[in-house]
Design an enzyme around this catalytic site. Structure first.
Site, PDB file in Angstrom:
ATOM      1  N   TYR A  71      19.149 -66.046 -34.336  1.00  0.00           N
ATOM      2  CA  TYR A  71      19.573 -64.686 -34.696  1.00  0.00           C
ATOM      3  C   TYR A  71      18.359 -63.962 -35.245  1.00  0.00           C
ATOM      4  O   TYR A  71      17.610 -64.532 -36.046  1.00  0.00           O
ATOM      5  CB  TYR A  71      20.698 -64.719 -35.748  1.00  0.00           C
ATOM      6  CG  TYR A  71      21.967 -64.139 -35.176  1.00  0.00           C
ATOM      7  CD1 TYR A  71      22.034 -62.777 -34.898  1.00  0.00           C
ATOM      8  CD2 TYR A  71      23.063 -64.933 -34.869  1.00  0.00           C
ATOM      9  CE1 TYR A  71      23.169 -62.230 -34.323  1.00  0.00           C
ATOM     10  CE2 TYR A  71      24.205 -64.387 -34.305  1.00  0.00           C
ATOM     11  CZ  TYR A  71      24.254 -63.030 -34.027  1.00  0.00           C
ATOM     12  OH  TYR A  71      25.364 -62.491 -33.450  1.00  0.00           O
ATOM     13  N   GLU A  73      18.283 -60.145 -36.029  1.00  0.00           N
ATOM     14  CA  GLU A  73      18.495 -58.698 -36.213  1.00  0.00           C
ATOM     15  C   GLU A  73      17.345 -58.113 -37.001  1.00  0.00           C
ATOM     16  O   GLU A  73      16.807 -58.747 -37.907  1.00  0.00           O
ATOM     17  CB  GLU A  73      19.804 -58.459 -36.970  1.00  0.00           C
ATOM     18  CG  GLU A  73      21.003 -58.531 -36.066  1.00  0.00           C
ATOM     19  CD  GLU A  73      22.300 -58.290 -36.809  1.00  0.00           C
ATOM     20  OE1 GLU A  73      22.257 -57.702 -37.902  1.00  0.00           O
ATOM     21  OE2 GLU A  73      23.337 -58.722 -36.297  1.00  0.00           O
ATOM     22  N   ASP A 248      15.885 -42.282 -17.188  1.00  0.00           N
ATOM     23  CA  ASP A 248      16.330 -43.660 -16.939  1.00  0.00           C
ATOM     24  C   ASP A 248      15.616 -44.120 -15.664  1.00  0.00           C
ATOM     25  O   ASP A 248      15.993 -43.736 -14.558  1.00  0.00           O
ATOM     26  CB  ASP A 248      17.855 -43.642 -16.761  1.00  0.00           C
ATOM     27  CG  ASP A 248      18.417 -45.015 -16.410  1.00  0.00           C
ATOM     28  OD1 ASP A 248      17.630 -45.936 -16.127  1.00  0.00           O
ATOM     29  OD2 ASP A 248      19.660 -45.150 -16.425  1.00  0.00           O
ATOM     30  N   THR A 277      15.848 -50.852 -16.911  1.00  0.00           N
ATOM     31  CA  THR A 277      16.201 -52.267 -16.842  1.00  0.00           C
ATOM     32  C   THR A 277      14.905 -53.017 -16.565  1.00  0.00           C
ATOM     33  O   THR A 277      13.906 -52.417 -16.156  1.00  0.00           O
ATOM     34  CB  THR A 277      17.191 -52.560 -15.690  1.00  0.00           C
ATOM     35  OG1 THR A 277      16.621 -52.060 -14.471  1.00  0.00           O
ATOM     36  CG2 THR A 277      18.532 -51.917 -15.917  1.00  0.00           C
ATOM     37  N   LYS A 280      15.131 -55.096 -12.013  1.00  0.00           N
ATOM     38  CA  LYS A 280      15.237 -54.571 -10.646  1.00  0.00           C
ATOM     39  C   LYS A 280      13.834 -54.583 -10.028  1.00  0.00           C
ATOM     40  O   LYS A 280      13.256 -55.656  -9.885  1.00  0.00           O
ATOM     41  CB  LYS A 280      15.848 -53.172 -10.681  1.00  0.00           C
ATOM     42  CG  LYS A 280      17.224 -53.126 -11.373  1.00  0.00           C
ATOM     43  CD  LYS A 280      17.837 -51.759 -11.243  1.00  0.00           C
ATOM     44  CE  LYS A 280      18.810 -51.422 -12.331  1.00  0.00           C
ATOM     45  NZ  LYS A 280      20.185 -51.739 -12.090  1.00  0.00           N
ATOM     46  N   ARG A 286      17.004 -60.326 -16.522  1.00  0.00           N
ATOM     47  CA  ARG A 286      18.026 -59.288 -16.709  1.00  0.00           C
ATOM     48  C   ARG A 286      17.892 -58.749 -18.111  1.00  0.00           C
ATOM     49  O   ARG A 286      17.943 -59.504 -19.089  1.00  0.00           O
ATOM     50  CB  ARG A 286      19.425 -59.885 -16.575  1.00  0.00           C
ATOM     51  CG  ARG A 286      19.841 -60.188 -15.185  1.00  0.00           C
ATOM     52  CD  ARG A 286      21.344 -60.287 -15.127  1.00  0.00           C
ATOM     53  NE  ARG A 286      21.898 -58.962 -15.042  1.00  0.00           N
ATOM     54  CZ  ARG A 286      22.142 -58.346 -13.893  1.00  0.00           C
ATOM     55  NH1 ARG A 286      21.886 -58.928 -12.746  1.00  0.00           N
ATOM     56  NH2 ARG A 286      22.654 -57.133 -13.879  1.00  0.00           N
TER      57      ARG A 286
HETATM   58  N1  PLP Z   1      20.673 -47.182 -15.164  1.00  0.00           N
HETATM   59  C1  PLP Z   1      20.562 -47.113 -13.841  1.00  0.00           C
HETATM   60  C2  PLP Z   1      19.857 -45.957 -13.219  1.00  0.00           C
HETATM   61  C3  PLP Z   1      21.109 -48.124 -13.051  1.00  0.00           C
HETATM   62  O1  PLP Z   1      21.014 -48.059 -11.720  1.00  0.00           O
HETATM   63  C4  PLP Z   1      21.777 -49.203 -13.681  1.00  0.00           C
HETATM   64  C5  PLP Z   1      22.382 -50.326 -12.927  1.00  0.00           C
HETATM   65  O2  PLP Z   1      22.456 -50.466 -11.801  1.00  0.00           O
HETATM   66  C6  PLP Z   1      21.869 -49.218 -15.070  1.00  0.00           C
HETATM   67  C7  PLP Z   1      21.308 -48.187 -15.781  1.00  0.00           C
HETATM   68  C8  PLP Z   1      22.604 -50.302 -15.790  1.00  0.00           C
HETATM   69  O3  PLP Z   1      21.888 -51.447 -15.875  1.00  0.00           O
HETATM   70  P1  PLP Z   1      22.587 -52.793 -16.428  1.00  0.00           P
HETATM   71  O4  PLP Z   1      23.450 -53.286 -15.350  1.00  0.00           O
HETATM   72  O5  PLP Z   1      21.436 -53.684 -16.753  1.00  0.00           O
HETATM   73  O6  PLP Z   1      23.347 -52.404 -17.660  1.00  0.00           O
END
Ligand code: PLP
Length: 485
Positions: A71, A73, A248, A277, A280, A286
């Site tokens: 843990y 935090e 994002d 993320t 990808k 992950r």
């Molecule tokens: N943001 C975008 C643009 C995504 O395409 C995705 C998932 O496909 C996410 C966020 C969410 O990612 P996670 O599945 O790791 O929560």
């Protein structure tokens, strides 16, 4: 092994995995068997899921150890638990690699996923732009010191904010303020779409919508838009309306890390906060991450326990390993190959008569409008899967078939590029895809219409395509030399 694959020593990896599976199998052999079967399945399919990849054995092995038991935090050197010195080491390393890789002033590597990273970003904007001024106005340092009336006013103010993001059918993501997601319940949302003629982002229309709507957050980033975004222009719009610009980059982070998307197309210098993320196109474990300009860094660092559970130190360690891989020169070659391969795939599809949203691609993905084959996205996805080609159905702009059946399939190149596929293999893949789509027919319904789900495929086509796909896959093995038997 090609330059595209993260390097590993096959004999060492084989020994490591065989031993690990023996240890696991001694407790629950069915799990050990499932792990082995998953590798076999992944090796045997033509994976074109745009959001997936194959992490290196080093990244994967980093997640299977005792860091999982800790843990931690808090933040590096500032924990709510004792004994976190080794977690500090890996978290600091991951953040340092991330800052260097993306040229970001601040990196927060604790988010467990992309959705969590977005929640941290939204919280950080609300904390910085709404909560902090309210505390200052009330002359207090902490929410516990607010009077009940001031607290009620703050809660209303927090719930009264607006977000402008890319519409779902133009390729935006559910977490960018849409009603089914918590972000749509937190924010009043409005969307910008794409030009109905070209399918491209229309920055003048975004500006106009932003001027009318005056959002607190202007959100950019996508899951299914096959083109680059001009983040410099988007930032200009955010500045004009006083919005915080959040990007994002979950899908295309690998292309940013690999310097395929640079200048105006690199979100990091332009956004106040960038989320991603790590699994990808970036090819890590992950997980998620937030990069921030200094004025948002403190609030971002309070992501746990504000909106996140305790950090996952084993995953932060794996992030550090994957970012170290991405800082090697080979990764830039990989990222460029991902983009070049997407071009080859798009050209191969278009040349054979497929309709592509926006007419092509300049990132890692291609969106095929399958209505020209008389199919829904669902039928196309299923027929391709029967033939050993793994894709996902996806809405296209103004989709007549809605979000469930859809009219498109999304194809991405990151995973097969990791296997070493190049232009010729992606052209052949395009040929196989078009053959399957052209050989698939929707089933007639009893009332004389056509089904949106059922279909038939020309006799033997699925088997022939599987055999052709196997030839491509055999020539480019996944984890070459890794042998579990
Ligand atoms: N943001 C975008 C643009 C995504 O395409 C995705 C998932 O496909 C996410 C966020 C969410 O990612 P996670 O599945 O790791 O929560």
């Amino acid at each position: 092994m090609t330059d595209a694959t993260a390097p590993f020593d096959a004999a060492t990896a084989t020994a490591a995995y065989r031993s690990a599976l023996q240890v696991i199998g001694a407790v629950e052999p069915r799990v050990a068997d499932a792990i082995g079967a998953e590798l076999a399945d992944q090796r045997a399919s033509l994976k074109l899921i745009a959001s997936e990849n194959y992490a290196s054995p080093a990244v994967l092995l980093t997640m299977g150890n005792w860091f999982s038991d800790k843990y931690a935090e808090g933040t590096v050197g500032h924990r709510f638990y004792a004994g976190c010195q080794n977690v500090d080491t890996v978290e600091a390393l991951a953040a340092e690699h991330a800052r260097e890789l993306f040229g970001a002033p601040h990196a927060y590597v604790q988010p467990h996923s992309g959705i969590d990273a977005n929640l941290v970003a939204f919280w950080a904007v609300l904390a910085t732009r709404v909560e902090a001024p309210a505390l200052e106005k009330a002359g207090v340092r902490h929410v516990n010191e607010l009077t009940d009336d001031d607290w009620r006013d703050l809660r209303h103010a927090l719930g009264d904010q607006r977000m402008l993001g890319m519409s779902l059918d133009a390729g935006g993501h559910l977490t960018h303020g849409f009603r089914p997601n918590i972000s749509g319940k937190m924010f009043e949302q409005s969307s910008y779409g794409t030009d109905p003629g070209t399918g491209l982002l229309d920055y003048d229309a975004v500006r106009e919508r932003a001027r009318e709507f005056r959002p607190l957050i202007l959100m950019a980033g996508y899951s299914a838009y096959p083109r680059r975004v001009d983040f410099a222009k988007m930032r200009e719009i955010a500045d004009e309306v006083g919005a915080t610009f959040v990007v994002d980059m979950a899908h295309f982070a690998g292309l940013v890390a690999g310097k395929v998307l640079t200048g105006d197309f690199d979100p990091v210098p332009h956004a106040h906060v960038t989320t991603t993320t790590t699994h990808k196109s970036l090819r890590g474990p992950r997980g998620g991450m937030v990069l921030a300009q200094p004025e948002y860094a403190d609030a971002v660092d309070r992501g746990c326990p504000m909106v996140l559970g305790g950090p996952l130190p084993h995953v932060m360690a794996a992030k550090a390993v994957s970012f170290a891989e991405a800082r090697r020169p080979e990764f830039a070659g990989y990222a460029q190959a991902v983009a070049d391969n997407a071009q080859s795939l798009a050209e191969g599809l278009a040349r054979r008569g497929a309709t592509l949203v926006t007419g092509g691609t300049d990132n890692h993905l291609v969106l095929v409008d399958v209505t020209s084959f008389g199919l829904t996205g669902r039928q196309a996805e299923s027929a391709l899967l029967d033939a050993g080609i793994v894709t996902n159905r996806n809405a296209v702009p103004a989709d007549p078939n809605g979000a469930w059946y859809t009219s498109g399939v999304r194809l991405g190149t990151p995973a097969l590029t990791t296997r070493g596929f190049g232009a010729a293999e992606f052209d052949r893949t395009a040929e196989l895809i078009v053959d399957v789509l052209a050989g698939t027919t929707p089933t007639a319904t009893r009332d004389g219409g056509v089904s949106k789900a059922k279909y038939t495929t020309t006799d033997g086509l699925a088997d022939r395509t599987r055999a052709a796909a196997a030839e491509l896959l055999d020539a480019h093995p996944l984890y070459p030399g890794l042998d579990l038997d």
